[in-house]
Write a protein that holds these residues in place. Structure first.
Motif, PDB file in Angstrom:
ATOM      1  N   LEU A   1       0.865  -1.174   0.000  1.00  0.00           N
ATOM      2  CA  LEU A   1       0.000   0.000   0.000  1.00  0.00           C
ATOM      3  C   LEU A   1       0.903   1.226   0.000  1.00  0.00           C
ATOM      4  O   LEU A   1       1.587   1.494   0.994  1.00  0.00           O
ATOM      5  CB  LEU A   1      -0.906   0.008   1.227  1.00  0.00           C
ATOM      6  N   LEU A   2       0.966   1.924  -1.122  1.00  0.00           N
ATOM      7  CA  LEU A   2       1.851   3.082  -1.207  1.00  0.00           C
ATOM      8  C   LEU A   2       1.454   4.098  -0.142  1.00  0.00           C
ATOM      9  O   LEU A   2       0.296   4.518  -0.062  1.00  0.00           O
ATOM     10  CB  LEU A   2       1.766   3.721  -2.593  1.00  0.00           C
ATOM     11  N   THR A   3       2.423   4.466   0.691  1.00  0.00           N
ATOM     12  CA  THR A   3       2.141   5.300   1.862  1.00  0.00           C
ATOM     13  C   THR A   3       2.943   6.592   1.816  1.00  0.00           C
ATOM     14  O   THR A   3       4.170   6.565   1.642  1.00  0.00           O
ATOM     15  CB  THR A   3       2.481   4.541   3.159  1.00  0.00           C
ATOM     16  N   ASP A   4       2.244   7.694   1.964  1.00  0.00           N
ATOM     17  CA  ASP A   4       2.861   9.023   2.020  1.00  0.00           C
ATOM     18  C   ASP A   4       2.860   9.480   3.468  1.00  0.00           C
ATOM     19  O   ASP A   4       1.804   9.705   4.066  1.00  0.00           O
ATOM     20  CB  ASP A   4       2.063   9.993   1.146  1.00  0.00           C
ATOM     21  N   LYS A   5       4.044   9.584   4.066  1.00  0.00           N
ATOM     22  CA  LYS A   5       4.176  10.012   5.466  1.00  0.00           C
ATOM     23  C   LYS A   5       4.412  11.507   5.571  1.00  0.00           C
ATOM     24  O   LYS A   5       4.784  12.014   6.640  1.00  0.00           O
ATOM     25  CB  LYS A   5       5.325   9.265   6.142  1.00  0.00           C
ATOM     26  N   ASN A   6       4.210  12.210   4.470  1.00  0.00           N
ATOM     27  CA  ASN A   6       4.431  13.670   4.430  1.00  0.00           C
ATOM     28  C   ASN A   6       5.862  14.042   4.782  1.00  0.00           C
ATOM     29  O   ASN A   6       6.113  15.075   5.399  1.00  0.00           O
ATOM     30  CB  ASN A   6       3.443  14.384   5.373  1.00  0.00           C
TER      31      ASN A   6
ATOM     32  N   GLY B   1       8.211  13.689   2.193  1.00  0.00           N
ATOM     33  CA  GLY B   1       8.839  13.774   0.881  1.00  0.00           C
ATOM     34  C   GLY B   1       9.164  12.437   0.269  1.00  0.00           C
ATOM     35  O   GLY B   1       9.863  12.371  -0.748  1.00  0.00           O
ATOM     36  N   LYS B   2       8.622  11.346   0.855  1.00  0.00           N
ATOM     37  CA  LYS B   2       8.914  10.000   0.377  1.00  0.00           C
ATOM     38  C   LYS B   2       7.625   9.204   0.252  1.00  0.00           C
ATOM     39  O   LYS B   2       6.672   9.410   1.017  1.00  0.00           O
ATOM     40  CB  LYS B   2       9.866   9.278   1.343  1.00  0.00           C
ATOM     41  N   LEU B   3       7.614   8.276  -0.697  1.00  0.00           N
ATOM     42  CA  LEU B   3       6.500   7.351  -0.870  1.00  0.00           C
ATOM     43  C   LEU B   3       7.010   5.949  -0.583  1.00  0.00           C
ATOM     44  O   LEU B   3       7.948   5.475  -1.228  1.00  0.00           O
ATOM     45  CB  LEU B   3       5.938   7.437  -2.288  1.00  0.00           C
ATOM     46  N   TYR B   4       6.378   5.283   0.405  1.00  0.00           N
ATOM     47  CA  TYR B   4       6.856   3.992   0.884  1.00  0.00           C
ATOM     48  C   TYR B   4       6.052   2.858   0.271  1.00  0.00           C
ATOM     49  O   TYR B   4       4.824   2.932   0.168  1.00  0.00           O
ATOM     50  CB  TYR B   4       6.747   3.918   2.409  1.00  0.00           C
ATOM     51  N   GLY B   5       6.739   1.780  -0.102  1.00  0.00           N
ATOM     52  CA  GLY B   5       6.064   0.599  -0.613  1.00  0.00           C
ATOM     53  C   GLY B   5       7.051  -0.277  -1.366  1.00  0.00           C
ATOM     54  O   GLY B   5       8.030   0.207  -1.937  1.00  0.00           O
ATOM     55  N   ARG B   6       6.786  -1.587  -1.368  1.00  0.00           N
ATOM     56  CA  ARG B   6       7.666  -2.505  -2.073  1.00  0.00           C
ATOM     57  C   ARG B   6       7.593  -2.231  -3.586  1.00  0.00           C
ATOM     58  O   ARG B   6       6.516  -2.197  -4.166  1.00  0.00           O
ATOM     59  CB  ARG B   6       7.285  -3.954  -1.786  1.00  0.00           C
ATOM     60  N   GLY B   7       8.761  -2.010  -4.172  1.00  0.00           N
ATOM     61  CA  GLY B   7       8.841  -1.717  -5.592  1.00  0.00           C
ATOM     62  C   GLY B   7       8.719  -0.246  -5.931  1.00  0.00           C
ATOM     63  O   GLY B   7       8.897   0.128  -7.089  1.00  0.00           O
TER      64      GLY B   7
ATOM     65  N   ILE C   1      10.657   5.796  -2.420  1.00  0.00           N
ATOM     66  CA  ILE C   1      11.198   6.663  -3.462  1.00  0.00           C
ATOM     67  C   ILE C   1      10.858   8.090  -3.077  1.00  0.00           C
ATOM     68  O   ILE C   1       9.757   8.374  -2.569  1.00  0.00           O
ATOM     69  CB  ILE C   1      10.630   6.316  -4.857  1.00  0.00           C
ATOM     70  N   GLU C   2      11.802   8.974  -3.263  1.00  0.00           N
ATOM     71  CA  GLU C   2      11.563  10.374  -2.950  1.00  0.00           C
ATOM     72  C   GLU C   2      10.700  11.019  -4.026  1.00  0.00           C
ATOM     73  O   GLU C   2      10.863  10.745  -5.219  1.00  0.00           O
ATOM     74  CB  GLU C   2      12.894  11.124  -2.826  1.00  0.00           C
ATOM     75  N   LEU C   3       9.783  11.869  -3.608  1.00  0.00           N
ATOM     76  CA  LEU C   3       8.936  12.584  -4.563  1.00  0.00           C
ATOM     77  C   LEU C   3       9.778  13.388  -5.541  1.00  0.00           C
ATOM     78  O   LEU C   3       9.454  13.482  -6.727  1.00  0.00           O
ATOM     79  CB  LEU C   3       7.970  13.498  -3.812  1.00  0.00           C
ATOM     80  N   GLU C   4      10.887  13.921  -5.060  1.00  0.00           N
ATOM     81  CA  GLU C   4      11.778  14.682  -5.925  1.00  0.00           C
ATOM     82  C   GLU C   4      12.348  13.805  -7.034  1.00  0.00           C
ATOM     83  O   GLU C   4      12.496  14.247  -8.180  1.00  0.00           O
ATOM     84  CB  GLU C   4      12.918  15.286  -5.111  1.00  0.00           C
TER      85      GLU C   4
END
Length: 388
Positions: free
Chosen positions: A86-91, A93-99, A363-366
């Protein structure tokens, strides 16, 4: 759909290397075909997996392949703080998730840029090439690269493999070969160690030979300073054998890998190892006639990548990525497989390899933004009529 929305959907497919990827590949296919782009599937023999390829733009030589893989590594045994699928945004600047980093972030960038590709006046085509089973040995890469050569009348020139490189152009990777060696000795009481043949003892001699072979390459100054370490490596990562301290082991096996710089030949090292194995067999069969050593492939060798720094594809990727520094990597990718099919190949994609294969991969949003920027710049480049 935004790149974040697409990435969230891709991450939601828990497709591990070796498993069927039909759920994710059909979702990607349906998405692409919603833009009236014809998608071609390349299934495996039993139809449980498939790669895909398609062309956006004219049937003209000189196009660019954007390549990625749809499978990921397992999460079992890792301590994740969020649902890995489940792609997770912890605010932060990063999006967490396998792959998210390796390498669905790049595929998401490709798909998010598709509407721009459709609307652009492309003078040279862009191809998508998305594979399966990369994480267990780049197994589908050769067939996919070959299919692109065979299927299209025109000839693509370049391939960009979007492995996470922090948007640095990668022009070299080591070749990789993983093998399994099985030793068959004779069981007996440990007090009879000189009358029997211990599979474990012989396995240790083989492992020592492999280490000495690596050290010989180093002593002979077989170096390519673009890599770290700058020499070929030979590593034993798993070994099993024996049942008790006082029982001579009749069975033993170990898994090992070769990671070779372009100047070294995998076949030469394997041949030398096999010659040593035959010597040991000849000597020890006088003690135990059924003594044997057998080495098999764990998976086919993955070829090295060695793209000339002056190649046209390097100039192109430098321009669209905004990075002029070139680098090399020791990990496996499908880049060498595409290069072997005649496509000038470079690895370049969003995200850092340091985040791959670990818990709380992100992965970083940037980096996603830079990935989108690279592909949009590629579209602009291929829309210029004098592009070569």
């Amino acid at each position: 759909m935004t790149v974040e929305n697409i990435l969230a959907k891709l991450v939601s497919f828990p497709v591990l290397g070796g498993e069927s990827n039909l759920t994710i590949i059909h979702w990607i296919k349906d998405y692409i075909e919603s833009f009236d782009v014809k998608v071609n599937l390349l299934p495996n023999e039993d139809g449980t997996k498939a790669s895909l390829h398609c062309r956006i733009g004219p049937e003209i030589d000189g196009g660019v392949i954007l390549s990625g893989h749809t499978d990921v590594v397992p999460v079992e045994g890792q301590e994740w703080s969020t649902d890995p699928f489940l792609l997770t945004d912890k605010n932060d600047g990063k999006l967490y998730g396998r792959g998210s980093c390796d390498m669905k972030g790049f595929i998401a960038c490709c798909l998010a840029a598709l509407p721009h590709m459709i609307k652009a006046d492309l003078k040279k085509p862009i191809y998508f090439a998305f594979s399966y089973d990369e994480e267990i040995g780049c197994l589908a890469g050769p067939a996919l690269a070959r299919a692109i050569n065979d299927f299209y009348k025109e000839k693509p020139t370049y391939a960009i493999i979007g492995e996470p490189s922090s948007m640095e152009p990668i022009v070299g990777q080591k070749g990789i070969y993983i093998l399994e060696t099985y030793v068959n000795g004779s069981a007996g009481h440990s007090s009879r160690i000189k009358q029997e043949v211990s599979a474990i003892h012989e396995s240790m001699r083989l492992v020592l030979w492999l280490e000495n072979r690596m050290n010989q390459l180093i002593a002979n100054k077989r170096f390519d300073n673009r890599f770290h370490p700058p020499h070929s490596t030979i590593h034993v990562g798993l070994m099993r054998g024996g049942i008790a301290p006082n029982v001579i082991a009749d069975k033993s096996y170990f898994y090992w890998d070769l990671r070779v710089i372009p100047m070294d030949e995998v076949d030469t090292i394997i041949s030398d190892f096999e010659s040593y194995c035959r010597e040991r067999e000849k000597e020890l069969q006088e003690v135990f006639p059924d003594f044997s050593i057998k080495t098999i492939e764990n998976h086919p060798p993955v070829p090295f990548l060695d793209t000339d720094a002056k190649a046209d594809v390097v100039e192109l990727v430098r321009k669209i990525s905004g990075n002029s520094e070139l680098n090399t990597v020791a990990y496996a990718s499908e880049a060498g497989q595409f290069a072997n099919e005649g496509f000038q190949s470079v690895i370049c994609g969003p995200g850092s390899i340091e985040q791959a294969h670990r818990a709380n991969e992100y992965i970083e949003l940037e980096q996603l933004e830079k990935g989108m920027e690279m592909i949009n710049k590629l579209i602009t480049e291929l829309s210029v009529s004098n592009h070569t």
